[in-house]
Design a protein around this motif. Sequence first.
Motif, PDB file in Angstrom:
ATOM      1  N   GLY A   1      27.152  50.603  22.606  1.00 60.60           N
ATOM      2  CA  GLY A   1      25.922  50.280  23.314  1.00 60.60           C
ATOM      3  C   GLY A   1      25.321  48.940  23.028  1.00 60.60           C
ATOM      4  N   VAL A   2      24.162  48.782  23.649  1.00 58.09           N
ATOM      5  CA  VAL A   2      23.435  47.527  23.583  1.00 58.09           C
ATOM      6  C   VAL A   2      22.915  47.324  22.157  1.00 58.09           C
ATOM      7  N   GLN A   3      22.955  46.079  21.723  1.00 58.00           N
ATOM      8  CA  GLN A   3      22.497  45.745  20.374  1.00 58.00           C
ATOM      9  C   GLN A   3      21.042  46.155  20.141  1.00 58.00           C
ATOM     10  N   GLY A   4      20.771  46.611  18.931  1.00 57.86           N
ATOM     11  CA  GLY A   4      19.383  46.879  18.552  1.00 57.86           C
ATOM     12  C   GLY A   4      18.776  48.112  19.187  1.00 57.86           C
ATOM     13  N   CYS A   5      19.610  49.040  19.663  1.00 60.40           N
ATOM     14  CA  CYS A   5      19.050  50.219  20.328  1.00 60.40           C
ATOM     15  C   CYS A   5      19.154  51.486  19.485  1.00 60.40           C
ATOM     16  N   GLY A   6      19.518  51.344  18.215  1.00 61.71           N
ATOM     17  CA  GLY A   6      19.435  52.497  17.320  1.00 61.71           C
ATOM     18  C   GLY A   6      20.757  53.106  16.885  1.00 61.71           C
ATOM     19  N   LYS A   7      21.864  52.390  17.092  1.00 62.65           N
ATOM     20  CA  LYS A   7      23.160  52.962  16.690  1.00 62.65           C
ATOM     21  C   LYS A   7      23.219  53.090  15.153  1.00 62.65           C
ATOM     22  N   SER A   8      22.873  52.004  14.488  1.00 61.48           N
ATOM     23  CA  SER A   8      22.903  52.046  13.016  1.00 61.48           C
ATOM     24  C   SER A   8      21.879  53.042  12.488  1.00 61.48           C
ATOM     25  N   LEU A   9      20.761  53.085  13.166  1.00 58.08           N
ATOM     26  CA  LEU A   9      19.701  54.005  12.766  1.00 58.08           C
ATOM     27  C   LEU A   9      20.234  55.449  12.765  1.00 58.08           C
ATOM     28  N   CYS A  10      21.036  55.773  13.771  1.00 58.36           N
ATOM     29  CA  CYS A  10      21.598  57.130  13.868  1.00 58.36           C
ATOM     30  C   CYS A  10      22.540  57.408  12.704  1.00 58.36           C
TER      31      CYS A  10
ATOM     32  N   GLY B   1      13.675  58.474  21.217  1.00 56.45           N
ATOM     33  CA  GLY B   1      14.605  58.738  22.326  1.00 56.45           C
ATOM     34  C   GLY B   1      15.951  59.225  21.834  1.00 56.45           C
ATOM     35  N   LEU B   2      16.997  58.889  22.587  1.00 51.11           N
ATOM     36  CA  LEU B   2      18.388  59.281  22.288  1.00 51.11           C
ATOM     37  C   LEU B   2      18.493  60.801  22.068  1.00 51.11           C
ATOM     38  N   GLU B   3      17.771  61.553  22.915  1.00 50.49           N
ATOM     39  CA  GLU B   3      17.673  62.998  22.693  1.00 50.49           C
ATOM     40  C   GLU B   3      19.005  63.729  22.746  1.00 50.49           C
TER      41      GLU B   3
ATOM     42  N   GLY C   1      13.497  61.771  12.767  1.00 50.82           N
ATOM     43  CA  GLY C   1      12.232  61.511  13.456  1.00 50.82           C
ATOM     44  C   GLY C   1      11.919  60.022  13.578  1.00 50.82           C
ATOM     45  N   ASP C   2      12.649  59.187  12.842  1.00 50.67           N
ATOM     46  CA  ASP C   2      12.428  57.733  12.929  1.00 50.67           C
ATOM     47  C   ASP C   2      13.122  57.138  14.145  1.00 50.67           C
ATOM     48  N   ILE C   3      13.872  57.971  14.863  1.00 58.34           N
ATOM     49  CA  ILE C   3      14.585  57.467  16.040  1.00 58.34           C
ATOM     50  C   ILE C   3      13.826  57.875  17.296  1.00 58.34           C
TER      51      ILE C   3
ATOM     52  N   SER D   1      14.883  46.193  23.706  1.00 60.90           N
ATOM     53  CA  SER D   1      15.580  47.157  22.847  1.00 60.90           C
ATOM     54  C   SER D   1      14.580  47.659  21.808  1.00 60.90           C
ATOM     55  N   GLY D   2      14.960  48.709  21.073  1.00 65.34           N
ATOM     56  CA  GLY D   2      14.099  49.220  20.009  1.00 65.34           C
ATOM     57  C   GLY D   2      13.815  48.133  18.986  1.00 65.34           C
ATOM     58  N   ALA D   3      14.843  47.364  18.651  1.00 65.76           N
ATOM     59  CA  ALA D   3      14.683  46.306  17.654  1.00 65.76           C
ATOM     60  C   ALA D   3      13.694  45.259  18.153  1.00 65.76           C
TER      61      ALA D   3
ATOM     62  N   ILE E   1      11.221  45.758  20.275  1.00 64.11           N
ATOM     63  CA  ILE E   1       9.871  46.345  20.244  1.00 64.11           C
ATOM     64  C   ILE E   1       9.316  46.247  18.822  1.00 64.11           C
ATOM     65  N   GLU E   2      10.166  46.608  17.868  1.00 62.32           N
ATOM     66  CA  GLU E   2       9.735  46.539  16.469  1.00 62.32           C
ATOM     67  C   GLU E   2       9.352  45.098  16.118  1.00 62.32           C
ATOM     68  N   GLU E   3      10.188  44.161  16.544  1.00 61.79           N
ATOM     69  CA  GLU E   3       9.932  42.744  16.260  1.00 61.79           C
ATOM     70  C   GLU E   3       8.606  42.295  16.856  1.00 61.79           C
TER      71      GLU E   3
HETATM   72  P1  ATP Z   1      23.475  46.382  16.336  1.00 62.79           P
HETATM   73  O1  ATP Z   1      24.523  46.678  17.324  1.00 62.79           O
HETATM   74  O2  ATP Z   1      22.874  45.007  16.474  1.00 62.79           O
HETATM   75  O3  ATP Z   1      23.821  46.747  14.929  1.00 62.79           O
HETATM   76  P2  ATP Z   1      22.021  48.848  16.566  1.00 62.79           P
HETATM   77  O4  ATP Z   1      22.121  49.537  17.876  1.00 62.79           O
HETATM   78  O5  ATP Z   1      22.824  49.377  15.465  1.00 62.79           O
HETATM   79  O6  ATP Z   1      22.244  47.302  16.760  1.00 62.79           O
HETATM   80  P3  ATP Z   1      19.797  49.293  14.909  1.00 62.79           P
HETATM   81  O7  ATP Z   1      20.301  48.469  13.770  1.00 62.79           O
HETATM   82  O8  ATP Z   1      19.880  50.752  14.768  1.00 62.79           O
HETATM   83  O9  ATP Z   1      20.490  48.852  16.220  1.00 62.79           O
HETATM   84  O10 ATP Z   1      18.321  48.874  15.247  1.00 62.79           O
HETATM   85  C1  ATP Z   1      17.657  47.831  14.574  1.00 62.79           C
HETATM   86  C2  ATP Z   1      16.252  48.267  14.256  1.00 62.79           C
HETATM   87  O11 ATP Z   1      15.528  48.414  15.493  1.00 62.79           O
HETATM   88  C3  ATP Z   1      16.179  49.611  13.592  1.00 62.79           C
HETATM   89  O12 ATP Z   1      16.211  49.482  12.193  1.00 62.79           O
HETATM   90  C4  ATP Z   1      14.865  50.162  14.066  1.00 62.79           C
HETATM   91  O13 ATP Z   1      13.810  49.724  13.236  1.00 62.79           O
HETATM   92  C5  ATP Z   1      14.700  49.554  15.450  1.00 62.79           C
HETATM   93  N1  ATP Z   1      15.158  50.494  16.484  1.00 62.79           N
HETATM   94  C6  ATP Z   1      16.188  50.333  17.335  1.00 62.79           C
HETATM   95  N2  ATP Z   1      16.315  51.389  18.161  1.00 62.79           N
HETATM   96  C7  ATP Z   1      15.369  52.253  17.810  1.00 62.79           C
HETATM   97  C8  ATP Z   1      14.978  53.547  18.273  1.00 62.79           C
HETATM   98  N3  ATP Z   1      15.637  54.168  19.259  1.00 62.79           N
HETATM   99  N4  ATP Z   1      13.940  54.155  17.662  1.00 62.79           N
HETATM  100  C9  ATP Z   1      13.277  53.567  16.675  1.00 62.79           C
HETATM  101  N5  ATP Z   1      13.569  52.346  16.202  1.00 62.79           N
HETATM  102  C10 ATP Z   1      14.596  51.692  16.754  1.00 62.79           C
END
Ligand code: ATP
Length: 529
Positions: free
Chosen positions: A289-298, A255-257, A251-253, A453-455, A457-459
């Motif tokens: 994918g694009v940096q900061g869009c939630g890959k690591s989060l997944c 989109g990316l349905e 639930g912390d992610i 990117s998600g990152a 927005i958070e920033e």
């Molecule tokens: P990188 O390629 O730079 O490692 P990444 O795609 O793995 O980037 P994350 O590390 O998952 O990106 O994202 C960084 C932070 O941005 C996350 O910890 C989260 O707080 C926020 N974030 C990014 N994408 C999302 C998302 N889809 N939903 C919620 N938060 C997001």
Amino acid sequence: MSEPKSEQKTPARVSAREELEILIRARYPIIYVVSWEESRIERRLKEIANRRKKQLICWSVTTGLTTSGSMTASRQKGLADPVEALDSVIENKEPAIYLFKDFHPFTRQRDSNVAVVRKLREVAQALSDSYKTLVICSPIVEIAPELEKVVTVLDYPLPDAAAFDRLLARICEDVAAHAKLKISLTPEDRERIVQAALGLTLQEAENVFAKTIVTDGHLSAEDMSIVFSEKQQIIRKSGLLEYYESTTDIGDIGGLEQLKSWLQKRSLAFSEKAKQFGLPAPKGVLLVGVQGCGKSLCAKAVSRMWNMPLLRFDMGRMFASLVGSSEENIRRAISVAESIAPVVLWADEIDKAFAGSQGSANTDGGTTARVMGTFLTWLSEKQQPVFVLATANNISQLPPELLRKGRLDEIFFVDLPNAAERRQIFHIHLRKRNRDPKGFDLPALVLASEGFSGAEIEEAIISALYDVFYKGKELESVDVLEAIRETVPLSKTMAEGISALRAWADGRSRFASRRDDITNTELRRKLEM
Ligand code: ATP
């Protein structure tokens, strides 16, 4: 240095233990056993030598040649020199197995090894027509090209459950005999301890069992945590793996349905029930994918969702400095990961590792390329339920072998979030910071953050929070909008790279976001304009 052509693949039904005897009986002259467990190999060779009525003679740089079992008594002085020791191997007329311990510094390609390498070729020639075998035991494979065709490499895996079971039985007997302590284990406890020890060497397991007995005078299933912490040590020592305690929920992610639903559908796929149902265990997924869009989060969320431990595999470090023992390290990392399976293995920034492997022949003698080769082979052959979640930002570095079907189940492209997704991301991050999203003008924030990117927005939210905290006021939409205006998103600075990534992904991968979301967003944007 290059990979010996004759690398021995252990056939499915023949264990390395049996393979070693077969090679000796088939009179392979030089066998290079890759293992940390010298004493285990020595014991095994002793068994084979006894059965085949041969002597076992050991060599190390500190002891010279010694007859196994009598380290000092029959030491042959002066034979610490490797060339002289090899001469003695050729000259000896008796049937014998020679075990040369840690001989890799002499077999690697180096000017100072010219004589040893040459002598090894002569040994191979001489031994092929004799009842003698030279076994080199080392944790690292280092073989000069001249030796490629005369040396047979045998990977000796870490002990299996049966070996730990025998060890446990022996320890329990010893403790009962000497310390008058009774260790009573139920068959279930016993099995759990043995399972927990998988991935350790026999020596490490013996140490950890002894440690638990000394600590509280007994051994039980509760002591598994000590075994587990021992494994964490190994993981740390390997330099490539780290335990990741995930607190991220699906639930912390935002989109990316599509991706989330793909992962959710597989959440029970590692169970016994799924196996009986005929489902193969999922192999893994690549998120590009694009940096900061939630890959690591997944990666973090999947471990929680599936209730499986998460091991982060630091692929970037592979080409940074780990050269010497990196081949052994990756083998070890893989076997530790397998030993705690089912597990999620998060191969982070896999593109960086492959970037290091290209042209590695010029920089590290091809070690990195071979390490990556080992990883790819394991990916396609792995039997254990290790789910590989690989992430990459740059596809130009990825080798076609990785993308080939069969290695991983699916490739997902993680794009910049569309409007609906940005809305969810604002929601998640405002909530996370104890703000009610209802109090914010979400449509305005969503519109202003196009291309973020998600990152980012958070920033923007965090940066706005700093501002208002300093000013002594509460957070409002205008503050976040101000922070958004001050941000230059990556989509602007890296526009070309992102377009290239999209072009690559189209047709080659699945979209992590729902396509209809994207279409709706585009429509809405047109209307808003
Ligand atoms: P990188 O390629 O730079 O490692 P990444 O795609 O793995 O980037 P994350 O590390 O998952 O990106 O994202 C960084 C932070 O941005 C996350 O910890 C989260 O707080 C926020 N974030 C990014 N994408 C999302 C998302 N889809 N939903 C919620 N938060 C997001």
